[in-house]
Design a protein around this motif. Structure first.
Motif, mmCIF file in Angstrom:
data_model
loop_
_atom_site.group_PDB
_atom_site.id
_atom_site.type_symbol
_atom_site.label_atom_id
_atom_site.label_comp_id
_atom_site.label_asym_id
_atom_site.label_seq_id
_atom_site.Cartn_x
_atom_site.Cartn_y
_atom_site.Cartn_z
ATOM 1 N N ILE A 262 7.085 0.484 25.348
ATOM 2 C CA ILE A 262 6.107 0.192 26.413
ATOM 3 C C ILE A 262 5.033 0.463 25.943
ATOM 4 O O ILE A 262 3.978 -0.616 25.876
ATOM 5 N N THR A 263 4.566 1.603 25.408
ATOM 6 C CA THR A 263 3.100 1.780 25.191
ATOM 7 C C THR A 263 2.519 0.832 23.793
ATOM 8 O O THR A 263 1.626 0.472 23.992
ATOM 9 N N MET A 266 2.135 -2.692 25.069
ATOM 10 C CA MET A 266 0.782 -2.649 25.629
ATOM 11 C C MET A 266 -0.299 -2.702 24.912
ATOM 12 O O MET A 266 -1.323 -3.655 24.919
ATOM 13 N N MET A 267 -0.346 -1.784 23.702
ATOM 14 C CA MET A 267 -1.341 -1.978 22.685
ATOM 15 C C MET A 267 -1.456 -3.477 22.014
ATOM 16 O O MET A 267 -2.623 -3.777 21.851
ATOM 17 N N ALA A 270 -2.928 -5.742 24.205
ATOM 18 C CA ALA A 270 -4.464 -5.513 24.526
ATOM 19 C C ALA A 270 -4.957 -6.180 23.425
ATOM 20 O O ALA A 270 -6.398 -6.826 23.398
ATOM 21 N N VAL A 271 -4.683 -5.875 21.956
ATOM 22 C CA VAL A 271 -5.472 -6.259 20.992
ATOM 23 C C VAL A 271 -5.505 -7.731 20.923
ATOM 24 O O VAL A 271 -6.654 -8.317 20.460
#
Lengths: 273, 294
Positions: A262-263, A266-267, A270-271
């Motif tokens: 999940i994290t 997300m990253m 986002a990038v």
């Protein structure tokens, strides 16, 4: 030396924030194991023995198991639709050149940017005229057009898809539909898995829309049941804490298993975004 | 060959297009139409033009809801950005082994059902039995139990705190990703030029992080203007005390789904939309200035 001091200070800050994040959940679990009488006497910090009794009171006043069933039903179906059709749309935009492509891009952007509440009254009135109010249709069907999933998979295809592979498969006689099922879906699996987790959580937590579209209590999802209990249906404090605790549990378990995915997902999002 | 396959592109996109048109675009347009009507009875609407909008502009409750929403959002967003920035910068600069673990825990509150979170905090801040009062009493910080939810200022503050609690981990992950995307060359050459870590932070990292910060700001604005779940559960559906938890969407909900005034509800949703659009554009302008045009 100076670096060591700053690292200690950073850890103090991190642990402080960690406690803030975890404390409410801790209290919730502790309170779920105490009787209402005990909760009235003061702060409880160690687990009690009343969890099953609380659960008994809870299940006496509401069919929470059914709520879980409803939530799973809606969330899993919505997630499956959002992933399958999200990948399909992304592939359509990625692979082919056709007339209306620009227009569809525009629709996709509009869908991403418009706030969700803007059309809520229209959706309610539409559901009423289609006679699908108080059913799961208006909750599940819209997930066919999940724009963030389409966008995410589209980005992934740009990086990971190999055109030669598709051409080779075509020469071997694969139709376009087979191509999508045999190659595109398996190849985009990492991005689909990320979006599946995110979408499941979002559909599970959905509150505003089901609150407006569902009326019969036997159709309520978990957040609606918690809201009802909280609004005064359940006076028993211990049972209320148990209700909150078990309503949160599935997500915490899911997160314990998938937190890394999940994290990282997300990253990645986002990038690119 | 390519031409022959062109129809497949459209076919693959068709489910999206149909569902988008029926369940997203049509409701949005229909809502706009409704906002221009007067409701004669449950199913008859007469066109009246922009009358509802002039009424909305003079509606004191609506402006109060705008003010409440902004207060709650700002009290949440400013501390959130500060905490997220500090975390992102520190966790990137000092390569801590446990960084991933902390990030994962900080993000957890964001995943949990807002309805349950609201109920949980309501129980924690309850007057007689709440853990917060019990702890403060035990620590000797207060002498008498505080009735938190009877004070508008506390009610709004608690709402902001909950939203902060739910979102700072998310923002810090986004900002970390933004910092990671800054080219390593730029940073290394600045070290060669003799910049210390403070100079690097203020002259390189923060300016280059601006697009990510705009992203965080605008998405937070869009979400914050639509705040509903927490005020709803925290106030047990009443928006009390003193209507301090009446946010714009809460007002929309009350008008459309409790009073069944659909045209006015639709007008509120467009009022909300206008506020979001205007401020998103404004923030883009302010954050990018003229440099964007280069």
């Amino acid at each position: 030396m100076k670096k060591r001091v700053s690292i200690i200070l950073i850890y103090i800050l991190l642990i402080f924030l960690l406690l803030i994040c975890v404390f409410p959940f801790y209290i919730m679990i502790i309170n779920a194991t105490h009787s209402t009488q005990e909760l009235y006497t003061g702060l409880q910090i160690i687990p009690g023995r009343y969890f099953f009794e609380n659960m008994g009171h809870l299940t006496d006043s509401v069919n929470i198991a059914r709520g879980f069933g409803n939530s799973f039903y809606v969330s899993i179906l919505s997630t499956a639709l959002s992933i399958y059709f999200g990948a399909m749309t992304a592939f359509g935009l990625f692979e082919y050149k056709f007339k209306l492509k620009k227009l569809i891009y525009t629709l996709l952007m509009v869908s991403m940017m418009v706030p969700g509440q803007l059309g809520i009254i229209g959706l309610f009135r539409l559901s009423r005229s289609l006679n699908i109010l108080d059913t799961y249709w208006p909750l599940i069907l819209p997930s066919v057009a999940n724009s963030s999933t389409i966008f995410f998979v589209y980005q992934y295809l740009n990086i990971a898809m190999d055109d030669d592979l598709l051409d080779a498969a075509r020469i071997d006689g694969s139709t376009e539909v087979e191509l999508f099922h045999k190659f595109v879906l398996p190849l985009s699996k990492p991005s689909l898995a990320t979006m599946a987790i995110f979408n499941f959580v979002a559909y599970w937590n959905n509150f505003f829309t089901p609150m407006i579209l569902l009326f019969s209590e036997e159709k309520f999802t978990v957040p609606l049941i918690v809201n009802n209990l909280n609004n005064g249906m359940l006076q028993d404090l211990g049972a209320m804490s148990a209700a909150i605790a078990i309503s949160i549990l599935p997500i915490i378990i899911l997160y314990a298993v998938f937190s890394k995915a999940i994290t990282e997902g997300m990253m990645a999002g986002a990038v690119k975004g | 060959m390519k031409k022959k396959r062109a129809k497949w592109g459209l076919l693959f996109c068709l489910p999206f297009v149909i569902v988008f048109l029926v369940f997203q675009l049509y409701p949005i347009i229909y809502s706009f139409y409704l906002s221009l009507t007067y409701q004669e009875s449950n199913n008859t609407f007469t066109f009246i033009g922009f009358g509802n909008y002039t009424e909305l502009a003079q509606d004191k409750v609506f402006w109060k809801s705008v003010l409440n929403t902004w207060k709650i959002w700002l009290m949440c967003f400013i501390p959130q950005l500060i905490a997220a920035l500090i975390l992102a910068v520190l966790l990137t600069q000092y390569h801590l082994k446990a960084a991933g673990f902390f990030r994962a825990v900080f993000y957890l509150p964001n995943l949990v059902t807002a309805a349950s979170i609201g109920a949980l905090f309501l129980a924690m801040f309850s007057w007689q039995t709440g853990s917060v009062n019990n702890i403060l009493l035990a620590l000797g910080i207060i002498k008498e139990k505080v009735n938190w939810m009877s004070s508008p200022a506390f009610a709004q503050g608690i709402t902001s705190f909950i939203q902060w609690w739910m979102w700072f981990g998310y923002s810090s992950i986004i900002l970390t990703a933004g910092i990671a995307a800054i080219s390593q060359d730029v940073i290394e050459s600045s070290i060669v030029d003799g910049a210390n870590s403070w100079q690097r932070l203020f002259k390189i990292t923060l300016p280059l992080l601006r697009p990510t910060m705009v992203y965080v700001l605008v998405t937070s604005l869009i979400g914050g203007m639509q705040t509903f779940d927490i005020p709803m559960t925290l106030s047990k559906g009443s928006a009390e005390p003193n209507k301090s938890l009446m946010t714009m969407v809460f007002y929309l909900y009350n008008m459309a789904f409790r009073n069944h005034d659909y045209p006015y509800g639709a007008t509120i949703s467009y009022g909300l939309f206008i506020i979001i659009v205007v401020f998103s554009l404004l923030f883009f302008r302010v954050m990018y200035g003229r440099k964007d045009k280069e």
